[in-house]
Design an enzyme around this catalytic site. Structure first.
Site, PDB file in Angstrom:
ATOM      1  N   ASN A  46       0.744  -1.177  -0.020  1.00  0.00           N
ATOM      2  CA  ASN A  46      -0.052   0.132  -0.085  1.00  0.00           C
ATOM      3  C   ASN A  46       0.920   1.176  -0.011  1.00  0.00           C
ATOM      4  O   ASN A  46       1.539   1.604   0.949  1.00  0.00           O
ATOM      5  CB  ASN A  46      -0.824   0.062   1.464  1.00  0.00           C
ATOM      6  CG  ASN A  46      -1.797   1.082   1.304  1.00  0.00           C
ATOM      7  OD1 ASN A  46      -1.769   2.118   0.456  1.00  0.00           O
ATOM      8  ND2 ASN A  46      -2.535   1.166   2.373  1.00  0.00           N
ATOM      9  N   GLU A 103      -7.769  -5.004   5.675  1.00  0.00           N
ATOM     10  CA  GLU A 103      -7.694  -4.769   4.105  1.00  0.00           C
ATOM     11  C   GLU A 103      -6.715  -5.779   3.569  1.00  0.00           C
ATOM     12  O   GLU A 103      -6.939  -6.204   2.329  1.00  0.00           O
ATOM     13  CB  GLU A 103      -7.512  -3.275   4.073  1.00  0.00           C
ATOM     14  CG  GLU A 103      -8.859  -2.496   4.345  1.00  0.00           C
ATOM     15  CD  GLU A 103      -8.477  -1.116   4.539  1.00  0.00           C
ATOM     16  OE1 GLU A 103      -7.798  -0.712   5.569  1.00  0.00           O
ATOM     17  OE2 GLU A 103      -8.875  -0.191   3.580  1.00  0.00           O
ATOM     18  N   ARG A 154     -10.072  15.814   7.130  1.00  0.00           N
ATOM     19  CA  ARG A 154     -10.759  16.300   6.201  1.00  0.00           C
ATOM     20  C   ARG A 154     -12.409  16.843   6.553  1.00  0.00           C
ATOM     21  O   ARG A 154     -12.759  16.297   7.535  1.00  0.00           O
ATOM     22  CB  ARG A 154     -11.197  15.199   5.161  1.00  0.00           C
ATOM     23  CG  ARG A 154      -9.737  14.600   4.536  1.00  0.00           C
ATOM     24  CD  ARG A 154     -10.049  13.577   3.735  1.00  0.00           C
ATOM     25  NE  ARG A 154      -8.831  12.331   3.822  1.00  0.00           N
ATOM     26  CZ  ARG A 154      -9.031  11.139   3.881  1.00  0.00           C
ATOM     27  NH1 ARG A 154      -9.786  10.684   3.096  1.00  0.00           N
ATOM     28  NH2 ARG A 154      -7.910  10.439   4.119  1.00  0.00           N
ATOM     29  N   HIS A 184     -12.588   2.895   0.458  1.00  0.00           N
ATOM     30  CA  HIS A 184     -12.376   2.016   1.705  1.00  0.00           C
ATOM     31  C   HIS A 184     -13.352   0.506   1.137  1.00  0.00           C
ATOM     32  O   HIS A 184     -13.843  -0.301   2.295  1.00  0.00           O
ATOM     33  CB  HIS A 184     -13.259   2.411   3.005  1.00  0.00           C
ATOM     34  CG  HIS A 184     -12.326   3.519   3.625  1.00  0.00           C
ATOM     35  ND1 HIS A 184     -12.940   4.500   4.188  1.00  0.00           N
ATOM     36  CD2 HIS A 184     -10.958   3.888   3.593  1.00  0.00           C
ATOM     37  CE1 HIS A 184     -11.792   5.503   4.713  1.00  0.00           C
ATOM     38  NE2 HIS A 184     -10.791   5.076   4.372  1.00  0.00           N
ATOM     39  N   ARG A 221      -2.723  -2.324  -3.450  1.00  0.00           N
ATOM     40  CA  ARG A 221      -3.892  -1.401  -3.073  1.00  0.00           C
ATOM     41  C   ARG A 221      -4.007  -0.182  -4.043  1.00  0.00           C
ATOM     42  O   ARG A 221      -2.801   0.506  -4.000  1.00  0.00           O
ATOM     43  CB  ARG A 221      -3.956  -0.981  -1.603  1.00  0.00           C
ATOM     44  CG  ARG A 221      -5.174   0.114  -1.600  1.00  0.00           C
ATOM     45  CD  ARG A 221      -5.166   0.947   0.024  1.00  0.00           C
ATOM     46  NE  ARG A 221      -6.116   1.553   0.128  1.00  0.00           N
ATOM     47  CZ  ARG A 221      -5.953   2.751   0.826  1.00  0.00           C
ATOM     48  NH1 ARG A 221      -5.158   3.105   1.294  1.00  0.00           N
ATOM     49  NH2 ARG A 221      -7.292   3.616   0.923  1.00  0.00           N
TER      50      ARG A 221
END
Ligand code: AMP
Length: 402
Positions: free
Chosen positions: A7, A385, A241, A180, A91
């Site tokens: 990733n 993940e 964010r 996600h 990813r």
């Protein structure tokens, strides 16, 4: 099969070497500060203590070489020969409308992933850098791209088209994509297993609350709506964010503060959210501590975070015509009983009520935290993940061989 899961961020590479027979990580780690001074590799073999190695790690190619070297090293390694790594799973954040599932990376596929950079300028270039680095360091083994967006590709048009001229969707691909996806898929499947039912019989809401936060409505195994949109900026309040806001605010601030596009982007992505409101931190641990100590702005940030979460949970219950299970995952979802309690407060009209003791006990482990006899099962499920990426990589490699 041993699969290296990668990733890549702008200055980091997260990795895990996963044995797909046992579905466990043989080693995991992070290369940080790539291209900066004092780069550092943190590496944890499954059966020995963590080690830190510093060095001059100029780019992602050098970073991947460091990773392979430490996986092979006498003291900290977990393999004897690099040929033991049989595939790499990457990813990739944005798969656009083109990629509805994971793919084996060929020259043509890489060109298609590159053509999506315009949609995800903050993420895809780094993912591509990681792919190129692995192709160089580990040539002749299959490389697979697993997309964050793929799980959401069946969202209906009424949930993905924005209220702007339709031609802009056609011209620039401006629509909700969602992110996600691997996490939402994984935790929904685990939750179904905990409930003893196939996912195809359940209406689930999954809340991935980490540095980035998103929530998804899953109808019988399919994502039908999700809070992140065209980019990972929309939806819930996050560490740095903003999440949802009136789009006119951006135009107003840009005009008043004379901000460039780049500056406005930085303001919304890096200086907003929990950090921007509290002035304390983007980290929920700090926010909760300060809020308990009567820091008004930290308390406000926490309240906004949980209130928005409650609104999304209720609206997704409407999207699903009811809800059977609510799942909390990722850094905050797995570790913060305070956030879970506040987000689930006054939700008994939906059949959501927590067992306070179980909620406090559920730290980073799979657990049902709903009060006995309530309609909706509320669960904590640690996400994985990397395992989803390894499983998909294995599936595609086996398909190629067949
Ligand atoms: P992730 O992106 O999933 O790694 O989540 C990282 C975030 O999880 C951190 O920035 C923290 O805000 C949050 N986090 C981690 N541990 C805790 C905890 N014990 N309590 C509250 N938040 C936590």
């Amino acid at each position: 099969m041993k699969i290296l899961v990668i990733n890549c961020g702008s200055s980091s590479v997260k990795y895990q070497l996963i044995d797909t027979e046992t579905e466990t990580a043989l080693a995991k780690g992070l290369v940080a500060r790539i291209g900066m001074s004092a780069s550092v590799l943190t590496h944890k073999p499954h059966d020995r203590p963590e080690v830190k190695v510093s060095g001059e790690i100029l780019d992602h190619i050098v970073a991947i070489e460091y990773v392979v070297s430490i996986l092979l090293s006498e003291n900290h390694g977990v393999i004897k020969d690099r040929s033991e790594i049989q595939a790499v799973g990457h990813r990739v954040v944005h798969g656009g409308e083109r990629f509805s599932e994971s793919v084996l990376i060929t020259k043509e596929m890489l060109a298609e992933i590159r053509s999506l950079i315009d949609l995800a300028p903050l993420h895809n270039p780094h993912n591509i850098r990681g792919i190129n680095a692995c192709m160089k360091t580990l040539p002749n083994i299959p490389q697979v791209a697993v997309f964050d967006t793929a799980f959401h590709h069946q969202i209906p048009p009424y949930a993905y088209v924005y209220g702007i001229p339709y031609i802009l969707y056609k011209r620039y691909g401006i629509r909700r994509y969602g992110f996600h996806g691997t996490s939402h898929m994984y935790v929904s499947e685990r939750a179904a297993a905990m409930m003893g039912k196939p996912v195809s019989e359940l209406r689930l809401i999954t809340a991935h609350l980490g540095n980035g936060c998103s929530i998804t409505a899953i109808d019988r195994g399919k994502s039908v709506d999700t809070s992140m949109g065209f980019t990972p900026l929309e939806g819930l309040l996050m560490g740095t964010r903003s999440g949802d806001l009136d789009p006119a605010i951006i135009l107003h601030i840009m005009a008043r503060e004379e901000l460039s596009l780049h500056e406005a982007n930085t303001l919304l992505n890096k200086h907003s959210g929990l950090a921007g409101i509290s002035g304390v931190s983007s980290d929920m641990r700090e926010i909760t501590k300060e809020a308990a100590g009567n820091n008004t702005n930290a308390k406000l940030a926490l309240d906004i975070f949980c209130y928005r979460l409650r609104k999304y949970i209720a609206s997704y219950a409407a999207a699903l015509n009811g809800v059977d299970g609510l799942v909390f995952t990722a850094g905050i979802g797995e570790n913060s009983p305070e956030v879970r309690a506040q987000a689930c407060a006054k939700m008994d009209f939906l059949g959501i009520r927590l067992d306070e003791t179980k909620n406090r006990q559920a730290i980073a482990k799979e657990m049902d935290i709903s009060a006995p006899g309530t309609k909706v099962r509320v669960m904590v499920v640690p996400t994985n993940e990397e395992l989803v990426i390894a499983r998909d990589t294995l599936r595609l490699v086996q398909k190629q061989k067949a």
